[in-house]
Write a protein that holds these residues in place. Structure first.
Motif, mmCIF file in Angstrom:
data_model
loop_
_atom_site.group_PDB
_atom_site.id
_atom_site.type_symbol
_atom_site.label_atom_id
_atom_site.label_comp_id
_atom_site.label_asym_id
_atom_site.label_seq_id
_atom_site.Cartn_x
_atom_site.Cartn_y
_atom_site.Cartn_z
ATOM 1 N N LYS A 207 0.838 -1.210 0.000
ATOM 2 C CA LYS A 207 0.000 0.000 0.000
ATOM 3 C C LYS A 207 0.870 1.256 0.000
ATOM 4 N N ALA A 208 1.978 1.225 0.772
ATOM 5 C CA ALA A 208 2.845 2.405 0.890
ATOM 6 C C ALA A 208 3.596 2.702 -0.406
ATOM 7 N N ILE A 209 4.078 1.641 -1.091
ATOM 8 C CA ILE A 209 4.897 1.891 -2.284
ATOM 9 C C ILE A 209 4.053 2.085 -3.548
ATOM 10 N N ALA A 210 2.748 1.751 -3.476
ATOM 11 C CA ALA A 210 1.892 1.866 -4.670
ATOM 12 C C ALA A 210 1.922 3.268 -5.294
ATOM 13 N N PRO A 211 1.818 4.363 -4.514
ATOM 14 C CA PRO A 211 1.871 5.696 -5.140
ATOM 15 C C PRO A 211 3.216 5.997 -5.807
#
Length: 378
Positions: A207-211
């Motif tokens: 979730k954190a690295i998705a952007p």
């Protein structure tokens, strides 16, 4: 003046559609320029001298030539221009516009003057970008590292990434308290509980690295030990996770050590991709949907029929191609009145949304300067 390090396909399309007399394309190999920018400066000035000779021979007026040389002087006066170099430098100048790219691929030094830019060598950076992300996973922490061929590997700050497994699970310790293996809340026990915590951790990382990865097609190489790597692979939402991984505990490895371990994986990835495309070419050829003759490929490109184009990055064939029929006229004169025929075939294929593979001579099916699979016979 704009500058980008590695061009996107949109950047190359913008260059491909630009048309103006006395458009100059300069390529300079800068591998040794990392420590010696003077070598790059001298090479660039030699290319400029060749370009001005071609412009003079082609009938360019003094003001046009002065505008071009001034643009190069302005670049050389920019303190950052030669400070950070990769393997090659590509410079494009027309009128008052200058663009340059620092690319991680080794490209031979050359100069072209025409009414259009010479883009073929630049396509090598899109075919084999030599860049990736490495996700170093450990129960005690995680790093996302950007890797390219020649520039130093760098850790990327990722907002909201959990510090470790326990933080992701909202507990004091992954193993819980006491010898029973029970968590503080008493819900999960033993190794099964640890795996649940690790899955929560993996989901939080994803979730954190998705952007950060949004819109990217760069390969993502996972580094770490089992079972963490398999758990992460099972929950990852990113479409370009590489099958091969860097195995073992990564906590003590520097960003650059991770990059060194990633590069052979990248090489193998691109070799396999090229092998698969060559096999597809063979199938297309047996079905009558592939051409290797220069004239046939030129006609196919003009008719917007090219699906995949293999092109020898180093070979140049001076001449012109008829805008309507695609008939090739060869001309050995190296001046501003003609352009590279192979480059023009590439341009027409690119603008018809073909897949372009700028490769070395031995990688072109059929052994010629180019080869193409076609959407329909021409």
């Amino acid at each position: 003046m704009h500058h980008t390090d590695i061009p996107t396909r949109a950047d190359v399309v913008a260059l491909a559609t630009a048309r103006e007399p006395w458009s100059v394309s300069i390529y300079v190999e800068t591998t040794s320029g990392q420590t010696d920018p003077d070598h790059v400066r001298i090479d660039l000035k030699n290319q400029v001298k060749t370009a001005t000779e071609q412009m003079t021979a082609g009938g360019a007026d003094k003001q046009t030539i002065a505008t071009f040389t001034q643009a190069v002087d302005d670049l050389l006066e920019d303190r950052d221009f030669l400070r950070y170099l990769s393997s090659s430098l590509a410079v494009f100048i027309r009128g008052g516009e200058t663009r340059y790219f620092r690319v991680p691929n080794i490209l031979g030094s050359c100069v072209e003057v025409s009414d259009r830019y010479y883009i073929k060598p630049l396509m090598r950076a899109l075919t084999f970008p030599q860049s990736a992300y490495v996700l170093a996973l450990a129960q005690s922490g995680v790093r996302l590292v950007a890797v390219s061929r020649d520039l130093p590997a760098t850790s990327i700050e990722v907002e909201g990434i959990p510090a470790d497994v326990a933080e992701a699970a909202g507990v004091d310790s992954i193993r819980g308290r006491g010898s029973s293996g029970r968590s503080p809340q008493g819900r999960i026990q033993g190794s099964e509980g640890q795996k649940v915590r690790m899955q929560e951790y993996a989901l939080a990382i994803d979730k954190a690295i998705a952007p950060v990865l949004a819109g990217s097609k760069e390969p993502l190489i996972i580094a770490g030990a089992e079972p963490m790597t398999s758990i992460y692979r099972g929950v990852s939402s990113y479409q370009h996770v590489v099958k091969a991984e860097i195995s073992g505990n990564q906590e003590g490895r520097s960003d650059e050590q991770l990059a060194e371990a990633a590069r052979p994986i990248l090489d193998e990835l691109y070799a396999n991709k090229l092998k698969g495309l060559c096999e597809q070419f063979g199938t297309s050829a047996s079905n009558g949907h592939a051409v290797t003759d220069l004239g046939d490929v030129a006609r196919a490109a003009t008719a917007k029929a090219v699906d995949t184009l293999f092109v020898d990055i180093d070979q140049s064939v001076p001449g012109t191609i008829d805008e309507e029929t695609g008939v090739v006229t060869l001309d050995d004169t190296a001046d501003a009145s003609n352009y590279g025929v192979i480059d023009e075939i590439l341009r027409r294929s690119l603008l018809a949304d073909a897949k372009i593979l700028a490769v070395r001579a031995e990688e072109v099916p059929g052994g010629g300067a180019l080869a193409a699979t076609v959407r329909f016979p021409v």
